[in-house]
Design a protein around this motif. Structure first.
Motif, mmCIF file in Angstrom:
data_model
loop_
_atom_site.group_PDB
_atom_site.id
_atom_site.type_symbol
_atom_site.label_atom_id
_atom_site.label_comp_id
_atom_site.label_asym_id
_atom_site.label_seq_id
_atom_site.Cartn_x
_atom_site.Cartn_y
_atom_site.Cartn_z
ATOM 1 N N THR A 266 -70.119 -51.799 33.294
ATOM 2 C CA THR A 266 -69.007 -51.663 34.248
ATOM 3 C C THR A 266 -67.710 -51.567 33.460
ATOM 4 O O THR A 266 -67.483 -52.331 32.523
ATOM 5 C CB THR A 266 -68.934 -52.887 35.183
ATOM 6 N N LEU A 267 -66.862 -50.632 33.835
ATOM 7 C CA LEU A 267 -65.572 -50.477 33.176
ATOM 8 C C LEU A 267 -64.523 -50.161 34.235
ATOM 9 O O LEU A 267 -64.618 -49.145 34.926
ATOM 10 C CB LEU A 267 -65.628 -49.366 32.130
ATOM 11 N N MET A 268 -63.543 -51.044 34.355
ATOM 12 C CA MET A 268 -62.496 -50.889 35.358
ATOM 13 C C MET A 268 -61.145 -51.271 34.783
ATOM 14 O O MET A 268 -61.062 -52.035 33.817
ATOM 15 C CB MET A 268 -62.758 -51.783 36.582
ATOM 16 N N ILE A 269 -60.094 -50.738 35.400
ATOM 17 C CA ILE A 269 -58.740 -51.232 35.192
ATOM 18 C C ILE A 269 -58.292 -51.867 36.497
ATOM 19 O O ILE A 269 -58.376 -51.239 37.554
ATOM 20 C CB ILE A 269 -57.758 -50.103 34.813
ATOM 21 N N VAL A 270 -57.857 -53.106 36.426
ATOM 22 C CA VAL A 270 -57.261 -53.764 37.589
ATOM 23 C C VAL A 270 -55.753 -53.806 37.348
ATOM 24 O O VAL A 270 -55.284 -54.465 36.419
ATOM 25 C CB VAL A 270 -57.817 -55.184 37.792
ATOM 26 N N HIS A 271 -55.024 -53.069 38.167
ATOM 27 C CA HIS A 271 -53.570 -52.950 38.012
ATOM 28 C C HIS A 271 -52.874 -53.837 39.031
ATOM 29 O O HIS A 271 -53.083 -53.690 40.245
ATOM 30 C CB HIS A 271 -53.143 -51.492 38.216
ATOM 31 N N LEU A 272 -52.056 -54.780 38.552
ATOM 32 C CA LEU A 272 -51.223 -55.612 39.417
ATOM 33 C C LEU A 272 -49.815 -55.042 39.415
ATOM 34 O O LEU A 272 -49.223 -54.841 38.346
ATOM 35 C CB LEU A 272 -51.195 -57.063 38.933
ATOM 36 N N THR A 273 -49.264 -54.774 40.581
ATOM 37 C CA THR A 273 -47.922 -54.210 40.660
ATOM 38 C C THR A 273 -46.874 -55.219 40.219
ATOM 39 O O THR A 273 -47.129 -56.427 40.181
ATOM 40 C CB THR A 273 -47.615 -53.749 42.098
ATOM 41 N N SER A 274 -45.695 -54.713 39.901
ATOM 42 C CA SER A 274 -44.610 -55.587 39.451
ATOM 43 C C SER A 274 -44.255 -56.630 40.495
ATOM 44 O O SER A 274 -43.901 -57.768 40.169
ATOM 45 C CB SER A 274 -43.369 -54.753 39.105
ATOM 46 N N SER A 275 -44.359 -56.260 41.775
ATOM 47 C CA SER A 275 -44.035 -57.190 42.856
ATOM 48 C C SER A 275 -45.128 -58.218 43.079
ATOM 49 O O SER A 275 -44.914 -59.203 43.791
ATOM 50 C CB SER A 275 -43.812 -56.411 44.157
ATOM 51 N N ARG A 276 -46.315 -57.992 42.484
ATOM 52 C CA ARG A 276 -47.505 -58.825 42.669
ATOM 53 C C ARG A 276 -48.017 -58.792 44.116
ATOM 54 O O ARG A 276 -48.830 -59.626 44.510
ATOM 55 C CB ARG A 276 -47.262 -60.284 42.250
#
Length: 350
Positions: free
Chosen positions: A115-125
């Motif tokens: 499994t390969l993923m990117i979990v992106h959290l926005t600046s505002s969270r």
């Protein structure tokens, strides 16, 4: 006592002296309010410290750390310097890897990354985006030419997998989290199961997964995310199922109700930590800071499939998924600019 023309009472000098001589009873209310306030502050601070200490204890006793981020400057021929982030970019990119390794002390063994993923959290969270990369995606691996993306882990472990994603997207990866399959089972058990919407009915290893809303945990959850042969679109459907489960785990484990409940959140953290290896830069204080900054709601956790344009059979490599270069360029741009909402709006089916 006499009155003036307006009927207002006027004390004589004698009466005024008597009034002046009469002592006033001091009021204790301001002091009581201040003391009560100070007590509340002390209780809140003490509770916060206990919460922090309990969280740190859960992490220290369970979490594994490793040097699994590539160096900023290239050390291998064919590698490029790592991407830089702008000073005002407060978003975070986590690389999530699922490994076949069942030995937490040997998670850097260059086995296969399933499994390969990117979990992106926005600046505002307030938003999170889960981007999955099919393991057969045909990409350039720094120093090794073109191959399936999961081959990067075999060639150079998590560092090369991160370098491959950074080269593909042009975005810097901030942290890495590796989870083995034993950990995946334990995590879904810790949460008491997760509920997902299953689009395709199928069976795997003695477990049945009807279409519609289902709640899964343990071994049943494990084979839900590992099965591909019984699915109409094979590895692409499996990647979609993996995103669904990660989304459900995040929604349940990082909800306001969980984070604000010390016992519940510490239980979740302990369950995650004992079967996860993270990079050395993801310290306890950083984890606490990120967790307490989250403002996520389930509806703001979105899924994205890294775009592909078709399939092909490559000599010496096998069947591969071809990258849609146009869409990938858009995805990379929006990832770097913390504008993945724009990409999702334009390509809702991805």
């Amino acid at each position: 006592m006499s009155t003036d023309d307006n009927g207002i009472g006027i004390f004589s000098d004698g009466d005024g002296a008597a009034a002046a001589a009469r002592p006033k009873r001091p009021s204790h209310w301001p002091r009581r309010i201040l003391i009560t306030f100070l007590v509340l502050v002390v209780v809140v601070v003490a509770a916060g410290l206990l919460y922090a200490l309990s969280l740190d204890r859960s992490l220290n006793n369970n979490l594994h750390r490793a040097d699994n981020l590539p160096p900023d400057d290239p050390t291998v021929a064919g590698e490029s310097p790592r991407p830089k982030k702008s000073a005002n970019d407060n978003s975070l990119n986590f690389v999530l890897m699922g490994s076949d390794s069942r030995d937490m002390s040997n998670m850097q063994d260059n086995g296969r990354s399933d499994t390969l993923m990117i979990v992106h959290l926005t600046s505002s969270r307030k938003g999170a985006y889960i981007i999955s990369f099919p393991r057969d995606m045909y990409v350039d691996i720094p120093g090794h030419g073109k191959n399936k993306i999961n081959a990067a882990y075999s060639f150079g472990g998590p560092k090369l997998s991160v370098a491959t994603l950074e080269q593909l997207t042009g975005a810097r990866m901030d942290h890495v989290a590796q989870v083995n399959f034993e950990g995946f089972i334990g995590l879904t058990n810790t949460l008491g199961g997760v509920t997902i919407n299953n689009p395709h009915a199928f069976s795997s290893h003695g477990y049945n997964y009807p279409a519609g809303k289902i709640t899964i945990q343990g071994e049943r959850a494990l084979w839900f995310v590992r099965e591909r042969h019984s699915l109409p679109n094979g590895d692409l459907d499996r990647a979609a199922n993996q995103r669904r489960v990660v989304q459900a785990i995040m929604a349940k484990g990082l909800s306001g109700g969980t984070i604000s409940n010390p016992l519940k959140f510490n239980s979740f953290v302990s369950g995650v930590a004992q079967d996860v290896t993270v990079d050395n830069g993801l310290t306890n204080s950083e984890i606490r800071k990120i967790a307490l900054s989250l403002r996520l709601s389930p509806g703001n956790i979105k899924q994205i499939q890294a775009p592909i344009s078709g399939f092909e059979s490559i000599n010496g490599v096998g069947d591969v998924d071809l990258v849609d270069q146009t869409k990938m360029a858009e995805l990379a741009k929006d990832l770097k600019q913390d504008r993945l909402d724009v990409y999702v709006k334009k390509y809702p089916k991805n």
